[in-house]
Design a protein around this motif. Structure first.
Motif, PDB file in Angstrom:
ATOM      1  N   HIS A  36      22.408 -26.200  13.930  1.00  0.00           N
ATOM      2  CA  HIS A  36      21.111 -25.587  13.647  1.00  0.00           C
ATOM      3  C   HIS A  36      20.797 -25.619  12.162  1.00  0.00           C
ATOM      4  CE1 HIS A  36      18.329 -22.207  12.864  1.00  0.00           C
ATOM      5  NE2 HIS A  36      17.830 -22.491  14.053  1.00  0.00           N
ATOM      6  N   GLY A  37      21.777 -25.294  11.339  1.00  0.00           N
ATOM      7  CA  GLY A  37      21.600 -25.359   9.897  1.00  0.00           C
ATOM      8  C   GLY A  37      21.168 -24.058   9.242  1.00  0.00           C
ATOM      9  N   ASP A  38      20.605 -23.126  10.028  1.00  0.00           N
ATOM     10  CA  ASP A  38      20.174 -21.836   9.494  1.00  0.00           C
ATOM     11  C   ASP A  38      20.366 -20.771  10.564  1.00  0.00           C
ATOM     12  OD1 ASP A  38      19.203 -20.020   7.659  1.00  0.00           O
ATOM     13  OD2 ASP A  38      17.104 -20.572   7.908  1.00  0.00           O
ATOM     14  N   TYR A  39      21.563 -20.779  11.162  1.00  0.00           N
ATOM     15  CA  TYR A  39      21.834 -19.946  12.327  1.00  0.00           C
ATOM     16  C   TYR A  39      22.120 -18.514  11.889  1.00  0.00           C
ATOM     17  CZ  TYR A  39      23.375 -18.807  17.030  1.00  0.00           C
ATOM     18  OH  TYR A  39      23.474 -18.251  18.299  1.00  0.00           O
ATOM     19  N   ARG A  40      21.151 -17.653  12.116  1.00  0.00           N
ATOM     20  CA  ARG A  40      21.318 -16.245  11.780  1.00  0.00           C
ATOM     21  C   ARG A  40      20.437 -15.400  12.699  1.00  0.00           C
ATOM     22  NH1 ARG A  40      17.819 -17.936   7.198  1.00  0.00           N
ATOM     23  NH2 ARG A  40      15.949 -16.644   7.264  1.00  0.00           N
ATOM     24  N   LEU A  41      20.683 -14.100  12.645  1.00  0.00           N
ATOM     25  CA  LEU A  41      20.060 -13.170  13.588  1.00  0.00           C
ATOM     26  C   LEU A  41      18.538 -13.264  13.593  1.00  0.00           C
ATOM     27  CD1 LEU A  41      20.449 -10.736  15.532  1.00  0.00           C
ATOM     28  CD2 LEU A  41      20.329  -9.258  13.523  1.00  0.00           C
ATOM     29  N   TYR A  72      28.412 -20.430   8.367  1.00  0.00           N
ATOM     30  CA  TYR A  72      27.138 -19.939   7.837  1.00  0.00           C
ATOM     31  C   TYR A  72      26.802 -18.590   8.464  1.00  0.00           C
ATOM     32  CZ  TYR A  72      22.164 -19.975   6.576  1.00  0.00           C
ATOM     33  OH  TYR A  72      20.918 -19.664   6.084  1.00  0.00           O
ATOM     34  N   GLN A  73      26.977 -18.479   9.771  1.00  0.00           N
ATOM     35  CA  GLN A  73      26.742 -17.202  10.442  1.00  0.00           C
ATOM     36  C   GLN A  73      27.680 -16.130   9.906  1.00  0.00           C
ATOM     37  OE1 GLN A  73      25.119 -15.997  14.048  1.00  0.00           O
ATOM     38  NE2 GLN A  73      25.274 -14.525  12.391  1.00  0.00           N
ATOM     39  N   CYS A  74      28.941 -16.504   9.658  1.00  0.00           N
ATOM     40  CA  CYS A  74      29.933 -15.512   9.243  1.00  0.00           C
ATOM     41  C   CYS A  74      29.797 -15.095   7.788  1.00  0.00           C
ATOM     42  CB  CYS A  74      31.346 -16.041   9.525  1.00  0.00           C
ATOM     43  SG  CYS A  74      31.734 -16.058  11.299  1.00  0.00           S
ATOM     44  N   MET A  75      28.972 -15.772   7.017  1.00  0.00           N
ATOM     45  CA  MET A  75      28.665 -15.264   5.685  1.00  0.00           C
ATOM     46  C   MET A  75      28.110 -13.851   5.758  1.00  0.00           C
ATOM     47  SD  MET A  75      26.936 -18.139   3.261  1.00  0.00           S
ATOM     48  CE  MET A  75      25.541 -18.380   4.354  1.00  0.00           C
ATOM     49  N   GLN A  76      27.430 -13.546   6.858  1.00  0.00           N
ATOM     50  CA  GLN A  76      26.768 -12.253   6.981  1.00  0.00           C
ATOM     51  C   GLN A  76      27.764 -11.095   6.889  1.00  0.00           C
ATOM     52  OE1 GLN A  76      23.913 -12.052  10.321  1.00  0.00           O
ATOM     53  NE2 GLN A  76      22.553 -11.518   8.649  1.00  0.00           N
ATOM     54  N   TRP A  77      28.983 -11.312   7.357  1.00  0.00           N
ATOM     55  CA  TRP A  77      29.984 -10.255   7.304  1.00  0.00           C
ATOM     56  C   TRP A  77      30.382  -9.942   5.860  1.00  0.00           C
ATOM     57  CZ3 TRP A  77      29.150 -12.641  11.795  1.00  0.00           C
ATOM     58  CH2 TRP A  77      29.361 -11.956  12.973  1.00  0.00           C
ATOM     59  N   ARG A  78      30.211 -10.909   4.961  1.00  0.00           N
ATOM     60  CA  ARG A  78      30.702 -10.791   3.595  1.00  0.00           C
ATOM     61  C   ARG A  78      29.630 -10.445   2.580  1.00  0.00           C
ATOM     62  NH1 ARG A  78      35.675 -13.703   3.760  1.00  0.00           N
ATOM     63  NH2 ARG A  78      36.071 -14.301   5.909  1.00  0.00           N
ATOM     64  N   LEU A  79      28.392 -10.789   2.879  1.00  0.00           N
ATOM     65  CA  LEU A  79      27.311 -10.494   1.944  1.00  0.00           C
ATOM     66  C   LEU A  79      26.984  -9.004   1.975  1.00  0.00           C
ATOM     67  CD1 LEU A  79      24.953 -13.510   2.714  1.00  0.00           C
ATOM     68  CD2 LEU A  79      26.360 -13.181   0.667  1.00  0.00           C
ATOM     69  N   PRO A  80      26.563  -8.450   0.836  1.00  0.00           N
ATOM     70  CA  PRO A  80      26.264  -7.016   0.795  1.00  0.00           C
ATOM     71  C   PRO A  80      25.053  -6.656   1.650  1.00  0.00           C
ATOM     72  CG  PRO A  80      25.597  -8.085  -1.250  1.00  0.00           C
ATOM     73  CD  PRO A  80      26.377  -9.100  -0.478  1.00  0.00           C
TER      74      PRO A  80
END
Length: 348
Positions: A204-209, A241-249
């Motif tokens: 997808h390239g921009d897979y997020r909620l 890319y999706q799992c960046m969300q766990w680490r970003l503030p």
């Protein structure tokens, strides 16, 4: 409805009367306030409601804002288990009355969640949303690209090497003076590039909620949206890319999950999320996880730098969002550097 919309309607209606008369004449065009990359409108016509998505105006970076690719990939996914809106019409640059490509698709109803902590839901509901996200990503990466007519949608093999080169060039083209930490991340990625393992999937390239639409009263994904960055590539790029969300503030506009008590909120850990995805695909937990995280963080920083550069040139779809992105870039670069410097602490 402003003057710009009135001008667009005046340009579009004669075109649609010839090329897509089944859609009817436009009576109203309302720009969605969210989103940044490609201007998107709710298009009301005599026949119903649709969505029009266009390239932004102005001079664009090569390979950016390719709404034609979005149209192609969602058309290809129409008969798969990955939920997408129905594609109705594509107008390419050379024939578009807007002077830039656009497409028209089905207008869908559903819920979009902008905050990954899901404050509007209860604990069990939150967990179910994340399970649906993991399962949808696994389904996407299991699509037979040949059967979907997307076998030529990208180059197979050496995905990460090509992406590092692409986004390094895009970043350098978007800044007057490159950030030294960012160029250091580029060097690190080149030195830690894993051997190509042959995995190829539609990514997808921009897979997020907030690029997903959910049913009104269930965690079912009814539409996966914003396919501008999609290609044939390595599935772990989407997962990291999706799992960046766990680490970003979570604070400061980054909309991550960092600093939150995720267990108390009913949200899965990163390890549990990755495990569910891997189980759905029948694969082992990924190795070299730090590389994929650094790559994803670097890539997002490069993408956002391009948005900021476009805003400085007066071509941003949403200038206020571009300002937030400018503040996010150094946060992303620091996260990439931190993971690169201490990868053992960041592995699954």
């Amino acid at each position: 409805m402003g003057g710009t919309s009135d001008l667009m309607i005046a340009s579009l209606n004669p075109y649609l009367a010839t090329h897509a008369p089944e859609l009817g004449a436009i009576t109203r065009l309302d720009k969605f306030g969210t989103g940044q990359s490609n201007p998107t409108y709710k298009m009301t016509t005599e026949r119903g409601c649709f969505v029009l998505r266009a390239k932004p105006p102005g001079v664009l970076l090569k390979s950016a804002h390719l709404v034609e690719r979005e149209f192609a990939v969602m058309s290809g996914l129409a008969d798969t288990s990955v939920a997408v809106p129905k594609m109705l019409h594509l107008s390419r640059d050379e024939i578009s009355p807007l002077g830039r490509a656009f497409f028209i698709m089905e207008h869908m109803e559903g819920r979009i969640f902008w905050d990954p902590s899901l404050p509007e839901l209860e604990g069990e509901e939150r967990g179910a949303i994340y399970e649906a996200m993991a399962d949808t990503l696994a389904a996407l990466h299991s699509v037979d690209v040949s059967a979907a007519g997307l076998a030529e949608f990208g180059k197979p093999g050496d995905y990460f090497a090509r992406q590092i080169d692409l986004w390094s060039r895009q970043y350098m083209a978007s800044v007057d003076a490159p950030d030294r930490a960012m160029t250091g991340v580029m060097d690190w990625l080149g030195l830690h590039l894993p051997q190509d393992d042959g995995q190829v999937a539609l990514v997808h390239g921009d897979y997020r909620l907030d690029n997903m639409m959910f049913a009104a009263d269930t965690p079912e994904v009814v539409a996966l949206l914003d396919w501008e960055l999609s290609t044939l590539g390595h599935p772990l790029a989407d997962l990291a890319y999706q799992c960046m969300q766990w680490r970003l503030p979570h604070d400061g506009g980054m909309r991550g999950l960092g600093g939150l008590d995720r267990a108390a909120l009913g949200l899965p850990s990163e390890q549990d999320y990755v495990a569910r995805y891997c189980a759905a695909r029948g694969i082992d937990t990924p190795k070299n996880w730090a590389f994929y995280l650094v790559f994803s963080t670097f890539r997002l920083a490069a993408i956002l730098q391009g948005v900021v550069a476009r805003a400085q040139g007066g071509n941003a779809s949403n200038p206020e969002t571009a300002q937030k992105y400018a503040a996010a870039i150094p946060v992303l670069i620091k996260q990439a550097v931190d993971i690169a410097n201490d990868p053992s602490e960041k592995a699954l």
